[in-house]
Design a protein around this motif. Structure first.
Motif, PDB file in Angstrom:
ATOM      1  N   ASP A   2      39.527  42.843  36.826  1.00  0.00           N
ATOM      2  CA  ASP A   2      38.671  41.789  37.336  1.00  0.00           C
ATOM      3  C   ASP A   2      39.557  40.710  37.965  1.00  0.00           C
ATOM      4  O   ASP A   2      40.327  40.051  37.256  1.00  0.00           O
ATOM      5  CB  ASP A   2      37.855  41.203  36.183  1.00  0.00           C
ATOM      6  CG  ASP A   2      36.990  40.031  36.609  1.00  0.00           C
ATOM      7  OD1 ASP A   2      37.009  39.654  37.795  1.00  0.00           O
ATOM      8  OD2 ASP A   2      36.296  39.474  35.746  1.00  0.00           O
ATOM      9  N   LEU A 190      34.957  37.921  46.129  1.00  0.00           N
ATOM     10  CA  LEU A 190      34.483  38.562  44.901  1.00  0.00           C
ATOM     11  C   LEU A 190      32.991  38.823  44.928  1.00  0.00           C
ATOM     12  O   LEU A 190      32.487  39.682  44.201  1.00  0.00           O
ATOM     13  CB  LEU A 190      34.819  37.681  43.690  1.00  0.00           C
ATOM     14  CG  LEU A 190      36.298  37.465  43.384  1.00  0.00           C
ATOM     15  CD1 LEU A 190      36.461  36.609  42.145  1.00  0.00           C
ATOM     16  CD2 LEU A 190      37.012  38.795  43.206  1.00  0.00           C
ATOM     17  N   ARG A 200      39.570  44.338  43.864  1.00  0.00           N
ATOM     18  CA  ARG A 200      39.773  44.915  42.531  1.00  0.00           C
ATOM     19  C   ARG A 200      40.891  45.951  42.551  1.00  0.00           C
ATOM     20  O   ARG A 200      41.690  46.041  41.609  1.00  0.00           O
ATOM     21  CB  ARG A 200      38.474  45.532  42.018  1.00  0.00           C
ATOM     22  CG  ARG A 200      37.422  44.494  41.612  1.00  0.00           C
ATOM     23  CD  ARG A 200      36.322  45.128  40.808  1.00  0.00           C
ATOM     24  NE  ARG A 200      35.535  46.068  41.607  1.00  0.00           N
ATOM     25  CZ  ARG A 200      34.441  45.749  42.288  1.00  0.00           C
ATOM     26  NH1 ARG A 200      33.998  44.497  42.262  1.00  0.00           N
ATOM     27  NH2 ARG A 200      33.781  46.645  42.972  1.00  0.00           N
ATOM     28  N   HIS A 203      44.288  44.157  42.676  1.00  0.00           N
ATOM     29  CA  HIS A 203      44.641  43.531  41.396  1.00  0.00           C
ATOM     30  C   HIS A 203      44.933  44.569  40.322  1.00  0.00           C
ATOM     31  O   HIS A 203      45.728  44.309  39.412  1.00  0.00           O
ATOM     32  CB  HIS A 203      43.525  42.584  40.956  1.00  0.00           C
ATOM     33  CG  HIS A 203      43.572  41.269  41.653  1.00  0.00           C
ATOM     34  ND1 HIS A 203      44.055  40.121  41.079  1.00  0.00           N
ATOM     35  CD2 HIS A 203      43.213  40.923  42.926  1.00  0.00           C
ATOM     36  CE1 HIS A 203      43.985  39.128  41.951  1.00  0.00           C
ATOM     37  NE2 HIS A 203      43.481  39.584  43.080  1.00  0.00           N
TER      38      HIS A 203
END
Length: 299
Positions: A2, A190, A200, A203
């Motif tokens: 997240d 997001l 996502r 990350h």
């Protein structure tokens, strides 16, 4: 992974509950600009929030967060000359400072502390002030936190302050979720169905040698569609964002004392020199200079 949770964890965001404010009669309190993110929860009464050239009416159940380093005033009326917060909060009784005469207005206050390059990463994408009024659908999302913080501080049980601080951080996350569509930069991404899967993926595997084609596949769109949508939403292309996020990860590891060579490998660069070039391009300084600066700052 997240991305919002990832960024908040990287920034070491912590909630700190400070003394509350009880006010009545003719009163106004002026707060200086702060690098920390300030928040207030209105327990009872009404007041005015005067900030950035605007006046926002506050009522019981309202929450507001000052995200940028701007001064603000809380007041019972606009015509009252404000007293400096440093003077008002010099004397605190039972966890509350007092302004004016009486207890028409009661608020719980605090701040969020963030380490490192928080303003560039998180706060610049937000408006200077976020107001969540009571009685709106948005207020329901943070109402539980307001109630629990209030209950913890009223009861005064063991560990109440620590519990309240964790609840405050949870409240920040709730408010950020609510304001994603109105934010700018990666925060806005997001909430975008095309951009979010690519964020996502980045990350989850920041050291992976991502291509635009691979990232586009995560969102089931073409390369050109992802590139255009990412640029329009986040303000920079997906690979430029990847570089920026790698540099934030590198800066975090530098603050923790890791070697530049080890960091380069961990965040996706083949050599120390490659990381140094990218780091200086993004931050304006070399990794070693950055580490020396933060070491001196926090020594």
């Amino acid at each position: 992974m997240d991305p919002l949770e990832d960024v908040l964890r990287l920034l070491g965001a912590t909630g700190r509950v400070s003394a509350g404010l009880i006010a009545g009669g003719e009163w106004a309190v002026a707060f200086d600009a702060s690098r920390d993110v300030k928040f207030n929860l209105v327990r009872t009464g009404r007041a005015l929030l005067i900030v950035a050239g605007t006046t926002v009416p506050l009522a019981a159940g309202d929450c507001f967060i000052v995200t940028h380093p701007v001064p603000f005033v809380l007041a019972g009326a606009v015509e009252v000359a404000p007293s400096p917060a440093s003077e008002v909060f010099r004397e605190v009784r039972d966890g509350f400072a007092h302004a004016g005469d009486g207890a028409d207005f009661v608020a719980i206050g605090g701040r969020f502390e963030m380490a490192g390059r928080s303003r560039e990463v998180l706060l610049d994408g937000l408006p200077p002030v976020i107001h969540v009024p009571a009685g709106t659908p948005e207020a329901a999302a943070v109402g539980w936190a307001v109630g629990e913080i209030d209950a913890e501080l009223r009861a005064g049980r063991a560990g109440a302050t620590l519990v309240a601080e964790h609840l405050a951080l949870a409240m920040l996350i709730r408010v950020l979720r609510l304001h994603l569509p109105a934010a700018t930069g990666w925060l806005r991404g997001l909430a975008d169905p095309v951009v979010a899967p690519a964020l996502r993926a980045i990350h989850a595997r920041p050291a992976h040698p991502w291509t635009v084609a691979e990232l586009a596949a995560t969102a089931a769109v073409s390369r050109s569609t992802l590139a255009a949508r990412f640029k329009a939403t986040v303000g920079r292309g997906p690979l430029e964002y990847l570089t920026g996020w790698r540099i934030e990860l590198a800066a975090d590891r530098l603050r923790r004392g890791e070697t530049v060579a080890a960091i380069a490998h961990a965040v996706g660069y083949g050599s120390e020199s490659a990381l140094s070039v990218a780091f200086k391009r993004v931050t304006g300084t070399t990794p070693r200079s950055y580490r020396s600066f933060v070491s001196g700052t926090f020594r």
